[in-house]
Design a protein around this motif. Sequence first.
Motif, PDB file in Angstrom:
ATOM      1  N   LEU A   1      25.829 -32.440  55.388  1.00 27.39           N
ATOM      2  CA  LEU A   1      27.086 -33.142  55.084  1.00 27.39           C
ATOM      3  C   LEU A   1      28.258 -32.450  55.778  1.00 27.39           C
ATOM      4  CD1 LEU A   1      26.824 -33.987  51.269  1.00 27.39           C
ATOM      5  CD2 LEU A   1      27.218 -35.634  53.109  1.00 27.39           C
ATOM      6  N   LYS A   2      28.214 -31.101  55.775  1.00 30.59           N
ATOM      7  CA  LYS A   2      29.314 -30.321  56.364  1.00 30.59           C
ATOM      8  C   LYS A   2      29.411 -30.547  57.863  1.00 30.59           C
ATOM      9  CE  LYS A   2      30.172 -26.412  53.361  1.00 30.59           C
ATOM     10  NZ  LYS A   2      29.431 -25.229  52.977  1.00 30.59           N
ATOM     11  N   ASN A   3      28.242 -30.522  58.547  1.00 35.75           N
ATOM     12  CA  ASN A   3      28.330 -30.631  60.013  1.00 35.75           C
ATOM     13  C   ASN A   3      28.196 -32.073  60.526  1.00 35.75           C
ATOM     14  OD1 ASN A   3      25.588 -31.129  59.968  1.00 35.75           O
ATOM     15  ND2 ASN A   3      25.020 -29.012  60.450  1.00 35.75           N
ATOM     16  N   GLY A   4      28.266 -33.013  59.597  1.00 33.63           N
ATOM     17  CA  GLY A   4      28.335 -34.421  59.996  1.00 33.63           C
ATOM     18  C   GLY A   4      27.015 -35.014  60.483  1.00 33.63           C
ATOM     19  N   THR A   5      25.881 -34.341  60.191  1.00 29.51           N
ATOM     20  CA  THR A   5      24.590 -34.884  60.660  1.00 29.51           C
ATOM     21  C   THR A   5      23.856 -35.642  59.548  1.00 29.51           C
ATOM     22  OG1 THR A   5      23.493 -32.826  60.088  1.00 29.51           O
ATOM     23  CG2 THR A   5      24.214 -33.062  62.388  1.00 29.51           C
ATOM     24  N   ALA A   6      24.475 -35.715  58.368  1.00 26.60           N
ATOM     25  CA  ALA A   6      23.771 -36.359  57.238  1.00 26.60           C
ATOM     26  C   ALA A   6      23.821 -37.879  57.373  1.00 26.60           C
ATOM     27  CB  ALA A   6      24.423 -35.932  55.926  1.00 26.60           C
ATOM     28  N   PRO A   7      22.677 -38.552  57.147  1.00 22.03           N
ATOM     29  CA  PRO A   7      22.695 -40.013  57.177  1.00 22.03           C
ATOM     30  C   PRO A   7      23.164 -40.606  55.835  1.00 22.03           C
ATOM     31  CG  PRO A   7      20.439 -39.211  56.943  1.00 22.03           C
ATOM     32  CD  PRO A   7      21.323 -37.999  56.987  1.00 22.03           C
ATOM     33  N   PHE A   8      23.902 -39.822  55.064  1.00 22.09           N
ATOM     34  CA  PHE A   8      24.439 -40.290  53.768  1.00 22.09           C
ATOM     35  C   PHE A   8      25.817 -39.679  53.600  1.00 22.09           C
ATOM     36  CE2 PHE A   8      21.489 -36.754  53.416  1.00 22.09           C
ATOM     37  CZ  PHE A   8      22.262 -35.759  52.852  1.00 22.09           C
ATOM     38  N   LYS A   9      26.612 -40.274  52.691  1.00 20.80           N
ATOM     39  CA  LYS A   9      28.009 -39.833  52.561  1.00 20.80           C
ATOM     40  C   LYS A   9      28.214 -38.776  51.483  1.00 20.80           C
ATOM     41  CE  LYS A   9      30.378 -43.871  54.377  1.00 20.80           C
ATOM     42  NZ  LYS A   9      29.268 -44.853  54.470  1.00 20.80           N
ATOM     43  N   LYS A  10      27.302 -38.751  50.524  1.00 15.71           N
ATOM     44  CA  LYS A  10      27.459 -37.790  49.420  1.00 15.71           C
ATOM     45  C   LYS A  10      26.098 -37.512  48.780  1.00 15.71           C
ATOM     46  CE  LYS A  10      28.642 -41.376  45.969  1.00 15.71           C
ATOM     47  NZ  LYS A  10      27.533 -42.184  45.974  1.00 15.71           N
ATOM     48  N   LEU A  11      26.053 -36.450  47.996  1.00 14.51           N
ATOM     49  CA  LEU A  11      24.838 -36.198  47.221  1.00 14.51           C
ATOM     50  C   LEU A  11      24.899 -37.050  45.956  1.00 14.51           C
ATOM     51  CD1 LEU A  11      24.297 -32.329  47.390  1.00 14.51           C
ATOM     52  CD2 LEU A  11      23.114 -34.118  48.668  1.00 14.51           C
ATOM     53  N   THR A  12      23.797 -37.709  45.626  1.00 19.79           N
ATOM     54  CA  THR A  12      23.718 -38.512  44.404  1.00 19.79           C
ATOM     55  C   THR A  12      22.826 -37.745  43.449  1.00 19.79           C
ATOM     56  OG1 THR A  12      23.913 -40.480  45.760  1.00 19.79           O
ATOM     57  CG2 THR A  12      23.101 -40.797  43.532  1.00 19.79           C
ATOM     58  N   ARG A  13      23.440 -37.171  42.437  1.00 20.49           N
ATOM     59  CA  ARG A  13      22.705 -36.213  41.598  1.00 20.49           C
ATOM     60  C   ARG A  13      21.988 -36.897  40.435  1.00 20.49           C
ATOM     61  NH1 ARG A  13      23.826 -30.857  42.693  1.00 20.49           N
ATOM     62  NH2 ARG A  13      25.503 -30.593  44.218  1.00 20.49           N
ATOM     63  N   CYS A  14      20.689 -36.971  40.563  1.00 20.37           N
ATOM     64  CA  CYS A  14      19.856 -37.510  39.467  1.00 20.37           C
ATOM     65  C   CYS A  14      18.900 -36.420  39.035  1.00 20.37           C
ATOM     66  CB  CYS A  14      19.059 -38.718  39.951  1.00 20.37           C
ATOM     67  SG  CYS A  14      20.062 -40.024  40.609  1.00 20.37           S
TER      68      CYS A  14
ATOM     69  N   GLY B   1      20.334 -38.377  50.385  1.00 23.61           N
ATOM     70  CA  GLY B   1      21.280 -37.627  49.549  1.00 23.61           C
ATOM     71  C   GLY B   1      20.958 -37.717  48.056  1.00 23.61           C
ATOM     72  N   ILE B   2      19.870 -38.438  47.710  1.00 22.85           N
ATOM     73  CA  ILE B   2      19.526 -38.574  46.282  1.00 22.85           C
ATOM     74  C   ILE B   2      18.721 -37.343  45.835  1.00 22.85           C
ATOM     75  CG2 ILE B   2      18.254 -39.942  44.571  1.00 22.85           C
ATOM     76  CD1 ILE B   2      18.745 -42.390  46.457  1.00 22.85           C
ATOM     77  N   VAL B   3      19.206 -36.694  44.770  1.00 21.86           N
ATOM     78  CA  VAL B   3      18.558 -35.467  44.314  1.00 21.86           C
ATOM     79  C   VAL B   3      17.747 -35.754  43.049  1.00 21.86           C
ATOM     80  CG1 VAL B   3      18.914 -33.015  43.832  1.00 21.86           C
ATOM     81  CG2 VAL B   3      20.720 -34.308  44.984  1.00 21.86           C
ATOM     82  N   VAL B   4      16.428 -35.549  43.144  1.00 19.66           N
ATOM     83  CA  VAL B   4      15.576 -35.606  41.950  1.00 19.66           C
ATOM     84  C   VAL B   4      14.681 -34.369  41.967  1.00 19.66           C
ATOM     85  CG1 VAL B   4      15.570 -38.128  41.720  1.00 19.66           C
ATOM     86  CG2 VAL B   4      13.811 -37.030  43.110  1.00 19.66           C
ATOM     87  N   LEU B   5      13.964 -34.130  40.888  1.00 23.18           N
ATOM     88  CA  LEU B   5      13.153 -32.907  40.812  1.00 23.18           C
ATOM     89  C   LEU B   5      11.668 -33.237  40.912  1.00 23.18           C
ATOM     90  CD1 LEU B   5      15.029 -31.109  37.894  1.00 23.18           C
ATOM     91  CD2 LEU B   5      15.334 -30.770  40.349  1.00 23.18           C
ATOM     92  N   PRO B   6      10.911 -32.452  41.678  1.00 21.21           N
ATOM     93  CA  PRO B   6       9.481 -32.719  41.801  1.00 21.21           C
ATOM     94  C   PRO B   6       8.732 -32.397  40.508  1.00 21.21           C
ATOM     95  CG  PRO B   6      10.073 -30.684  42.934  1.00 21.21           C
ATOM     96  CD  PRO B   6      11.362 -31.295  42.455  1.00 21.21           C
ATOM     97  N   GLY B   7       7.664 -33.148  40.268  1.00 18.36           N
ATOM     98  CA  GLY B   7       6.839 -32.931  39.080  1.00 18.36           C
ATOM     99  C   GLY B   7       6.295 -31.516  39.009  1.00 18.36           C
ATOM    100  N   ALA B   8       6.121 -30.877  40.176  1.00 14.40           N
ATOM    101  CA  ALA B   8       5.593 -29.503  40.208  1.00 14.40           C
ATOM    102  C   ALA B   8       6.444 -28.586  39.322  1.00 14.40           C
ATOM    103  CB  ALA B   8       5.579 -28.995  41.644  1.00 14.40           C
TER     104      ALA B   8
END
Length: 476
Positions: free
Chosen positions: A35-48, A428-435
């Motif tokens: 996100l900082k260096n402008g290479t992200a294909p999303f505009k923000k982190l979506t925290r789930c 940018g969608i944040v979820v947690l792995p079952g592990a």
Amino acid sequence: MSYEKVLTQRTCYEGLFDTHFSMVNLDLSVPVQMLKNGTAPFKKLTRCNMGNPCGVGQKEITVVRQLIAACLSPEIRESNLIPEDVKARANVILSGCPGGNSGSYCATEGIEPIRVGVAEYITKQDGYPCDHNSVVLTNGATEAILSILRPIIRSKYDAILIPRPGFPMYNAAISYYGGAEVSYDLDEESNWGFSLAALESALDECRTRGLVPRCIVLTNPSNPTGTVQTYQDIQNIIEFAYKNNMLVIADQVYQHNIYEPETYPFISCRQVMLDLNKQGKCQGLELISINSVSKSCYGECGRRGGYWQHENLDAKVVSQLLDIVSLGATNTDGMIAMDVYCNPPKPGDVSYALWKKEYDAIFNALQSKARMVAKEMNGWEGLSCCVPTGAMYVYPRIHASQKAVEAAKKLGKEADELYCKDLVEQTGIVVLPGAMFGQKAGTYHFRMTILLNQGDMEEALQTWKAFHHAWMTKYQ
Ligand SMILES: Cc1ncc(COP(=O)(O)O)c(C=O)c1O
């Protein structure tokens, strides 16, 4: 003369580095850097990723903050900002604080009028009287869990049975205290219910490893599966614990998050145990029930309010435990928030209408998102999802192909970890792995919260659906 550090990884208490709890401090450096260096294909982190309602935009319920503010400041208490019923309650609470001041160290077990209110709440819920002397107010459920586990674990041979998948704080606390964790598998085929075979197999594991089973943890509703357990399941756990001489910790922090109350009502472990006692069964079983203001519709995670309520504990152990707890003291704001949870405004109170409107709006939104997310995801190829009946999460299974499993292995990961990594780096969608929560070998899951607002959630699901389809196709 040279000075050598006393505390290094090599020289410190070994339990420190045996303990892993990375849910809160999740490493998001890659997507953040993108996100900082402008290479992200999303505009923000979506925290789930975290059950932290206020942290993702849920509005606080006004009366909680009003009651805290009223207890905090005489000026605010006397102002017309505070409804009369809230002022009256603040005065009752302050009468239980030394010096009539919420800034004082309060009794270790908590401010008395609040404990009385908690006991009344429990009495009403369970249909059995609860003595307020059995209620201890704490800095969140976490402190309750940490306080209780400590005296149970005497050595590495003392085992705590915990659900798998389950809330990883238990694994972390058991490691930190140097005990043994033994998991019992929840049954995905029966909507993540308990199976007696899994409980027996956990016991077998204790025998094989030479462990003493000391305690069993029941989380109802469950994090991460979103399951509300049935009466029969709870009864099975209680009878199993009694037969095998284990203390029961009933972690019930999601008891207000019940989305299908007609079919899956919340039934407390204490109610089931007292029903059994009435029939002459399981008498004397030690039971500790835990609750928190971090969840429900209040979502006051930062307030650190919680309680434990105990049945059949040795009085000397409780008193000694309280002596230890008193070293830290419980924060008064958390206790006051817990007061609203157990003792909310009643019809006729000035603050009732606003409380009801705010509470219902949050509850209805959670209920509709729980239904909507599961329905949506069940329509995606390669994903299956038990419909959550409680808590704040969905826990879908990723039917990962062998190719995906092997690709993950090359990176030193499990397939669900690869899925979550790709998801955050591409959307940018944040979820947690079952592990992170424990899962049967060869199965892969992720945990997603249902806390985003409806609009953001729908938008995220559209982006996610496209990602999901592409990911499954890539590894076909
Ligand atoms: C099952 C369970 N127990 C306890 C807690 C901790 O709650 P608290 O914020 O009150 O410490 C959580 C938090 O997510 C949880 O999911």
